[in-house]
Design an enzyme around this catalytic site. Sequence first.
Site, PDB file in Angstrom:
ATOM      1  N   PHE A 149     -23.026  38.623  32.671  1.00 16.42           N
ATOM      2  CA  PHE A 149     -22.362  39.472  33.671  1.00 16.42           C
ATOM      3  C   PHE A 149     -22.758  39.142  35.103  1.00 16.42           C
ATOM      4  O   PHE A 149     -22.039  39.470  36.040  1.00 16.42           O
ATOM      5  CB  PHE A 149     -22.669  40.960  33.385  1.00 16.42           C
ATOM      6  CG  PHE A 149     -24.040  41.395  33.852  1.00 16.42           C
ATOM      7  CD1 PHE A 149     -24.265  41.747  35.179  1.00 16.42           C
ATOM      8  CD2 PHE A 149     -25.127  41.437  32.981  1.00 16.42           C
ATOM      9  CE1 PHE A 149     -25.530  42.138  35.618  1.00 16.42           C
ATOM     10  CE2 PHE A 149     -26.391  41.813  33.412  1.00 16.42           C
ATOM     11  CZ  PHE A 149     -26.589  42.161  34.741  1.00 16.42           C
ATOM     12  N   CYS A 281     -30.826  35.118  37.390  1.00 11.61           N
ATOM     13  CA  CYS A 281     -31.769  34.414  36.516  1.00 11.61           C
ATOM     14  C   CYS A 281     -32.780  33.635  37.338  1.00 11.61           C
ATOM     15  O   CYS A 281     -33.792  33.188  36.821  1.00 11.61           O
ATOM     16  CB  CYS A 281     -31.025  33.471  35.593  1.00 11.61           C
ATOM     17  SG  CYS A 281     -30.181  32.195  36.514  1.00 11.61           S
ATOM     18  N   GLU A 382     -38.571  40.215  30.891  1.00 12.11           N
ATOM     19  CA  GLU A 382     -37.602  40.144  31.983  1.00 12.11           C
ATOM     20  C   GLU A 382     -37.033  41.541  32.224  1.00 12.11           C
ATOM     21  O   GLU A 382     -36.505  42.164  31.301  1.00 12.11           O
ATOM     22  CB  GLU A 382     -36.469  39.174  31.615  1.00 12.11           C
ATOM     23  CG  GLU A 382     -35.449  38.996  32.721  1.00 12.11           C
ATOM     24  CD  GLU A 382     -34.300  38.071  32.321  1.00 12.11           C
ATOM     25  OE1 GLU A 382     -33.813  38.167  31.183  1.00 12.11           O
ATOM     26  OE2 GLU A 382     -33.889  37.260  33.172  1.00 12.11           O
TER      27      GLU A 382
HETATM   28  P1  NAD Z   1     -26.358  38.809  27.383  1.00 11.44           P
HETATM   29  O1  NAD Z   1     -27.178  37.842  26.632  1.00 11.44           O
HETATM   30  O2  NAD Z   1     -26.398  40.232  27.012  1.00 11.44           O
HETATM   31  O3  NAD Z   1     -24.805  38.399  27.301  1.00 11.44           O
HETATM   32  C1  NAD Z   1     -24.380  37.077  27.550  1.00 11.44           C
HETATM   33  C2  NAD Z   1     -23.094  36.821  26.764  1.00 11.44           C
HETATM   34  O4  NAD Z   1     -23.376  36.934  25.369  1.00 11.44           O
HETATM   35  C3  NAD Z   1     -21.973  37.802  27.068  1.00 11.44           C
HETATM   36  O5  NAD Z   1     -20.755  37.102  27.120  1.00 11.44           O
HETATM   37  C4  NAD Z   1     -22.015  38.765  25.897  1.00 11.44           C
HETATM   38  O6  NAD Z   1     -20.756  39.303  25.566  1.00 11.44           O
HETATM   39  C5  NAD Z   1     -22.531  37.906  24.765  1.00 11.44           C
HETATM   40  N1  NAD Z   1     -23.329  38.669  23.797  1.00 11.44           N
HETATM   41  C6  NAD Z   1     -24.106  39.756  24.050  1.00 11.44           C
HETATM   42  N2  NAD Z   1     -24.688  40.194  22.917  1.00 11.44           N
HETATM   43  C7  NAD Z   1     -24.292  39.362  21.938  1.00 11.44           C
HETATM   44  C8  NAD Z   1     -24.573  39.289  20.547  1.00 11.44           C
HETATM   45  N3  NAD Z   1     -25.379  40.169  19.941  1.00 11.44           N
HETATM   46  N4  NAD Z   1     -24.004  38.310  19.835  1.00 11.44           N
HETATM   47  C9  NAD Z   1     -23.179  37.418  20.415  1.00 11.44           C
HETATM   48  N5  NAD Z   1     -22.888  37.439  21.738  1.00 11.44           N
HETATM   49  C10 NAD Z   1     -23.428  38.397  22.492  1.00 11.44           C
HETATM   50  O7  NAD Z   1     -26.707  38.612  28.928  1.00 11.44           O
HETATM   51  P2  NAD Z   1     -26.244  39.481  30.182  1.00 11.44           P
HETATM   52  O8  NAD Z   1     -26.913  40.800  30.149  1.00 11.44           O
HETATM   53  O9  NAD Z   1     -24.768  39.440  30.312  1.00 11.44           O
HETATM   54  O10 NAD Z   1     -26.844  38.605  31.377  1.00 11.44           O
HETATM   55  C11 NAD Z   1     -28.165  38.703  31.831  1.00 11.44           C
HETATM   56  C12 NAD Z   1     -29.050  37.661  31.201  1.00 11.44           C
HETATM   57  O11 NAD Z   1     -28.537  36.351  31.436  1.00 11.44           O
HETATM   58  C13 NAD Z   1     -30.461  37.651  31.762  1.00 11.44           C
HETATM   59  O12 NAD Z   1     -31.368  37.484  30.712  1.00 11.44           O
HETATM   60  C14 NAD Z   1     -30.463  36.440  32.685  1.00 11.44           C
HETATM   61  O13 NAD Z   1     -31.736  35.870  32.910  1.00 11.44           O
HETATM   62  C15 NAD Z   1     -29.585  35.513  31.919  1.00 11.44           C
HETATM   63  N6  NAD Z   1     -29.044  34.476  32.784  1.00 11.44           N
HETATM   64  C16 NAD Z   1     -29.585  33.223  32.656  1.00 11.44           C
HETATM   65  C17 NAD Z   1     -29.141  32.213  33.474  1.00 11.44           C
HETATM   66  C18 NAD Z   1     -29.721  30.836  33.363  1.00 11.44           C
HETATM   67  O14 NAD Z   1     -29.194  29.930  33.974  1.00 11.44           O
HETATM   68  N7  NAD Z   1     -30.780  30.620  32.604  1.00 11.44           N
HETATM   69  C19 NAD Z   1     -28.136  32.461  34.436  1.00 11.44           C
HETATM   70  C20 NAD Z   1     -27.608  33.746  34.518  1.00 11.44           C
HETATM   71  C21 NAD Z   1     -28.077  34.761  33.686  1.00 11.44           C
END
Ligand code: NAD
Length: 497
Positions: A149, A281, A382
């Site tokens: 998101f 992130c 985190e």
């Molecule tokens: P999230 O892991 O909850 O969701 C990411 C994606 O996975 C979304 O599209 C979501 O619909 C899907 N998803 C969620 N739960 C799932 C499940 N149980 N099974 C399958 N798919 C699922 O992450 P978020 O809350 O949207 O974003 C924040 C996180 O992303 C933080 O941990 C942040 O550090 C990380 N992030 C990392 C980077 C990087 O480059 N390393 C960049 C941006 C964000």
Amino acid sequence: MNLIQHFINGKVVGGSSRKTSKVFNPATGEQSSEVNLASKADVDLAVQKAKEAFTDWCRKPPAQRARIIFKFKELIEKNSDDITKLIVSEHGKIYEDARGSLIRGLEVVEFACGIPHLLKGEFTENVGTDVDSWSVRQPLGVCAGITPFNFPAMVPMWMFPIAMACGNTFVLKPSEKDPSCSIKLAQLFKEAGLPDGVFNVINGDKEAVDALLTNKDISAISFVGSTPIAKYIYENAAKNEKRVQALGGAKNHCVVMPDCDLEQAVNGLMGAAYGSAGERCMAQSVAVAVGKIGDSLVNKLAKKVESLKIGPGLDKNSEMGPLVTKEHLEKVKSYVDLGVQEGAKLVVDGRNTKPHGYEKGFYIGGCLFDNVEKKMRIYKEEIFGPVLSIVRVKDFESALDLVNEHEFGNGTSIYTRDGDVGRTFANKIKIGMVGINIPIPVPVAYHSFGGWKRSLFGDQHMHGPEGIRFYTKLKTITSKWPSGLRSNPEFVMPTMK
Ligand code: NAD
């Protein structure tokens, strides 16, 4: 109620599922839309259309693909205000920050415009007598992206422009919390002349993700999100014989040396810890105060954190907007409660911040903890909110060990005037992206983005040269023409004699 749908084969479509999810305006706390959540059948349809489109798209000369991407770049520039407002309205971050993130995504599009040059292979004449050898990089087929998101435009744009420039077709599954931006980008790409089916957007939750992971027509999965889901994606994509890169969570440390320019370090930390309400992130969530700098660092930070201007993202005076959802706000607040219970000193408490007129929005003020220790959960986990923890250490070596021992390895930075210390830090630190007197060392589009340790599962980082490698497979051809040197049957490995 506004309904956000899917974008399949060049059209906005509703899909077959009745499942929906709510999308909020975090500034007001009100629901703004409903988003359709795709069924397996919807995902399979998008993949099928992408597979059909691949046949022609991969045969288009790279220069022709580049022209369409160039037009897409122009359309993003023309529509940047609308796209930025979409980001603000569903994510909550402030307008200029949202605009900056769009521009960082646009830079990947600019990079992808150079695809004719980037796909040039290697050629060696006469690897044997009259024998030539060359290598080419060819597209994989249908690729999928699953995104978080916190950067609804930039993170998808790390993926699809490069994948498609390389000749692949793409299915994107953005976050269900702020899905509008992806649909807008797909519409602009169509307007730029992209053939139907080359770029598709599927909105959904776990069901859609699992359908992507198991679909045999998908060749590669790019994921960005939290570490537990990244690991799940990595394992399941590999199990289903797909190429995979899965970027996860982070706990980025900023090491503040006693010799640094303190004003520069404090200003850097303020932006890196509280910008985008810490929902980055690459946010710096731990400041490592080395030696005698601790007290002055905390005092200077505390004054600035207390005076942070918090309000809606579209208000020009706001420096920090709300968090993305009520659930996320509750989670961040509960971490602050936990820090207090664990014995850290809460120097600035933002838990009760409520901007006037926006009392129902998902706001929290900046929080600052001092005397945070390695064993505390607020140090280990985190938080993904505007919460900065200060850990005090006695010397540079202890700071280095602290950063290296943490399970995450996304980004880090050091503030120092000592070039020797800066160089040693860059050399010895076990982290993917390193800043020296730079608070958020996000690589530009023509370099590559990625962390180490549990911040990235897979081999390739995103965009830049690693992006080209991820979205192509290598083929090496060795050839000899009949007019070349004749040879008798050979039953041993040919070698250069
Ligand atoms: P999230 O892991 O909850 O969701 C990411 C994606 O996975 C979304 O599209 C979501 O619909 C899907 N998803 C969620 N739960 C799932 C499940 N149980 N099974 C399958 N798919 C699922 O992450 P978020 O809350 O949207 O974003 C924040 C996180 O992303 C933080 O941990 C942040 O550090 C990380 N992030 C990392 C980077 C990087 O480059 N390393 C960049 C941006 C964000």
